[in-house]
Design an enzyme around this catalytic site. Structure first.
Site, short mmCIF file in Angstrom:
data_model
loop_
_atom_site.label_atom_id
_atom_site.label_comp_id
_atom_site.label_asym_id
_atom_site.label_seq_id
_atom_site.Cartn_x
_atom_site.Cartn_y
_atom_site.Cartn_z
N VAL A 1 60.45 64.76 77.72
CA VAL A 1 60.22 65.35 76.40
C VAL A 1 59.68 64.22 75.52
O VAL A 1 60.35 63.20 75.33
CB VAL A 1 61.54 65.90 75.81
CG1 VAL A 1 61.33 66.45 74.40
CG2 VAL A 1 62.10 66.98 76.73
N TYR B 1 38.36 66.37 72.40
CA TYR B 1 38.46 67.76 72.87
C TYR B 1 38.32 68.73 71.69
O TYR B 1 37.49 69.65 71.72
CB TYR B 1 39.80 67.98 73.60
CG TYR B 1 40.10 69.44 73.84
CD1 TYR B 1 39.34 70.20 74.73
CD2 TYR B 1 41.14 70.09 73.15
CE1 TYR B 1 39.61 71.55 74.92
CE2 TYR B 1 41.41 71.43 73.34
CZ TYR B 1 40.63 72.16 74.23
OH TYR B 1 40.89 73.50 74.41
N LYS C 1 35.20 71.50 70.53
CA LYS C 1 35.34 72.93 70.18
C LYS C 1 34.74 73.19 68.79
O LYS C 1 34.07 74.20 68.57
CB LYS C 1 36.83 73.33 70.18
CG LYS C 1 37.47 73.30 71.55
CD LYS C 1 36.93 74.41 72.43
CE LYS C 1 37.49 74.39 73.82
NZ LYS C 1 36.86 75.35 74.74
N CYS D 1 36.41 73.43 89.14
CA CYS D 1 36.92 72.07 88.86
C CYS D 1 38.40 72.13 88.47
O CYS D 1 39.10 71.14 88.59
CB CYS D 1 36.08 71.34 87.82
SG CYS D 1 36.27 71.97 86.15
N SER E 1 40.00 76.67 69.85
CA SER E 1 41.36 76.15 69.99
C SER E 1 41.94 75.78 68.63
O SER E 1 41.20 75.37 67.72
CB SER E 1 41.28 74.91 70.89
OG SER E 1 42.42 74.13 70.73
N1 LIG Z 1 45.28 76.58 77.84
C1 LIG Z 1 45.28 76.18 76.57
O1 LIG Z 1 46.28 75.65 76.09
C2 LIG Z 1 44.07 76.41 75.70
C3 LIG Z 1 44.23 76.40 74.31
C4 LIG Z 1 43.11 76.57 73.51
C5 LIG Z 1 41.86 76.75 74.07
N2 LIG Z 1 41.73 76.75 75.43
C6 LIG Z 1 40.39 76.92 76.00
O2 LIG Z 1 40.36 78.10 76.75
C7 LIG Z 1 39.47 77.97 77.87
C8 LIG Z 1 40.22 78.33 79.13
O3 LIG Z 1 41.35 77.49 79.24
P1 LIG Z 1 42.37 77.57 80.44
O4 LIG Z 1 43.69 77.12 79.95
O5 LIG Z 1 42.25 78.86 81.13
O6 LIG Z 1 41.80 76.39 81.33
P2 LIG Z 1 41.47 76.38 82.90
O7 LIG Z 1 41.15 74.96 83.23
O8 LIG Z 1 42.55 77.04 83.66
O9 LIG Z 1 40.17 77.28 82.95
C9 LIG Z 1 38.88 76.79 82.72
C10 LIG Z 1 38.03 77.19 83.90
O10 LIG Z 1 36.69 76.75 83.65
C11 LIG Z 1 36.17 76.17 84.85
N3 LIG Z 1 35.12 75.26 84.41
C12 LIG Z 1 35.24 74.12 83.67
N4 LIG Z 1 34.03 73.59 83.42
C13 LIG Z 1 33.12 74.42 84.01
C14 LIG Z 1 31.71 74.42 84.10
N5 LIG Z 1 30.98 73.44 83.56
N6 LIG Z 1 31.08 75.42 84.77
C15 LIG Z 1 31.82 76.44 85.33
N7 LIG Z 1 33.16 76.47 85.29
C16 LIG Z 1 33.80 75.48 84.62
C17 LIG Z 1 37.37 75.52 85.53
O11 LIG Z 1 37.20 75.38 86.92
C18 LIG Z 1 38.48 76.52 85.19
O12 LIG Z 1 38.59 77.51 86.20
C19 LIG Z 1 38.96 76.54 77.83
O13 LIG Z 1 37.71 76.52 77.21
C20 LIG Z 1 40.00 75.82 76.97
O14 LIG Z 1 39.44 74.72 76.29
C21 LIG Z 1 42.80 76.59 76.25
#
Ligand SMILES: NC(=O)c1ccc[n+]([C@@H]2O[C@H](COP(=O)([O-])OP(=O)(O)OC[C@H]3O[C@@H](n4cnc5c(N)ncnc54)[C@H](O)[C@@H]3O)[C@@H](O)[C@H]2O)c1
Length: 334
Positions: free
Chosen positions: A216, A148, A152, A34, A124
């Site tokens: 910004v 969101y 978490k 997704c 997060s």
């Molecule tokens: N990037 C940030 O700033 C950040 C900060 C804190 C926490 N996080 C957490 O880290 C994790 C990874 O973040 P990211 O930045 O790599 O995001 P991302 O969107 O690049 O990666 C998440 C992946 O999960 C997949 N996905 C989502 N729902 C799914 C489901 N139900 N089943 C299978 N696949 C699913 C998506 O296709 C995507 O490839 C997430 O849980 C996000 O909440 C991210």
């Protein structure tokens, strides 16, 4: 010993997978695509010179999870799959609770059923909410200000209860700050499927002339230059933090909550200026209004990670900017 990586083709998970493959771990990846592309699987195989299975599917699909666990002898799960847009979570909270909380419950149910107890969760910094003091340490009160962050925190609460219910559970909740940057091969990086929500991928599209300017959001905050300050962390540092967290839970069961940040805030303007300096590209900017729900400044206390994981971030803001741009250039030319 195989590790299941959910959301495995996403930004952070793909970098964690690269680090783990380079350390000779066996992996299986699951992603519903997704917010990622299947080509990341081939890129990971190419850059690590390793073959590993990828399953396209959803973490809420119990039948598929059971099949993955029966096809492979999985001993640990790193659960990255989730939705991460604060704005989207405000518009559609049920989607976020279903995917982020429901998805985690389904995964944990299958793990419990099949006797797999090692779990690393992508939490997060948004769980903290409005800072009562800074840096946020892990005992700072948790009062998320959007669905969101709430999703978490709900997972963290479930994980705490689970760890208390059975001493075999070994869980690390890693509270990430603001991951940016890309793998040194420049084959993988941050590539959102839709309009980016975060500053760095947006700035990459401006630098690549796909967007006319960077907005910004607010330059009248009480910070040194008036723009918001965040704790940007290189995604490779974050990836290495996961290897350390895995080593920790393999040794010490129970529940561990750990910040992964650098401990240093940088402003939006500092990030833009650093990017311009190291790449020679210019970023046209417009100053917009503050966004609802944006905090002026937050950053991590990185002390617990240093003590418990023997880990700290080593890469600089310049490394983060340069690797992001080199990935963008490689992606544009492929
Ligand atoms: N990037 C940030 O700033 C950040 C900060 C804190 C926490 N996080 C957490 O880290 C994790 C990874 O973040 P990211 O930045 O790599 O995001 P991302 O969107 O690049 O990666 C998440 C992946 O999960 C997949 N996905 C989502 N729902 C799914 C489901 N139900 N089943 C299978 N696949 C699913 C998506 O296709 C995507 O490839 C997430 O849980 C996000 O909440 C991210």
């Amino acid at each position: 010993m195989t590790i299941l990586i959910t959301g495995g083709l996403g930004f952070i998970a793909s970098h964690a997978a690269a680090s783990l493959l380079e350390s000779n771990q066996e992996l299986v990846l699951l992603d519903n695509l997704c917010n990622s592309q299947e080509s990341v699987h081939q890129k990971l195989e190419k850059l690590t010179d390793r073959k590993f299975p990828f399953y396209r599917g959803d973490v809420r699909d119990k039948k598929l999870l059971r099949k993955i666990f029966s096809d492979h002898s999985i001993t640990a799960v790193m659960h990255f799959a989730g939705l991460k847009s604060v704005a989207e979570s405000v518009k559609d909270p049920l989607l976020y609770f279903d995917n982020n909380v429901g998805g985690t419950i389904t995964l944990l149910e299958v793990m419990q059923e099949l006797g797999v107890y090692q779990f690393i969760f992508s939490s997060s910094a948004t769980v903290y909410g409005v800072p009562e003091y800074l840096p946020y340490d892990e005992s700072h009160p948790t009062k998320p200000i959007n669905p969101y962050g709430q999703s978490k925190l709900q997972v963290e609460a479930i994980l705490k209860d689970l760890a208390a219910s059975d001493s075999r559970w070994a869980i690390a909740c890693l509270r990430y700050f603001n991951p940016v940057g890309a793998h040194p091969s420049h084959l993988i990086g941050e590539l959102p499927n839709d309009q980016p929500n975060n500053l760095m991928p947006f700035m990459m599209q401006v630098a690549a002339k796909q967007r006319p300017f960077l907005t910004v959001f607010g330059n009248d905050y009480e910070t040194a230059d008036g723009t918001g300050e965040r704790d940007y962390i290189h995604v490779m540092d974050l990836a290495e933090g996961h290897e350390k967290a895995l080593a920790l839970i393999q040794k010490t069961p129970g529940m561990h909550i750990i910040n992964l940040g650098t401990g240093k805030p940088h402003s939006v303007l500092e990030l833009v200026r650093t990017f311009e300096k190291v790449t020679g590209e210019s970023i046209p900017m417009q100053i917009g209004k503050r966004r609802d729900g944006d905090l002026p400044v937050y950053y991590a206390s990185a002390d617990k990670a240093k003590d418990v994981l023997q880990w700290q971030a080593t890469r600089t803001l310049a490394d983060m900017c340069l690797s992001s741009w080199q990935f963008q250039l490689q992606h544009l030319s492929s």
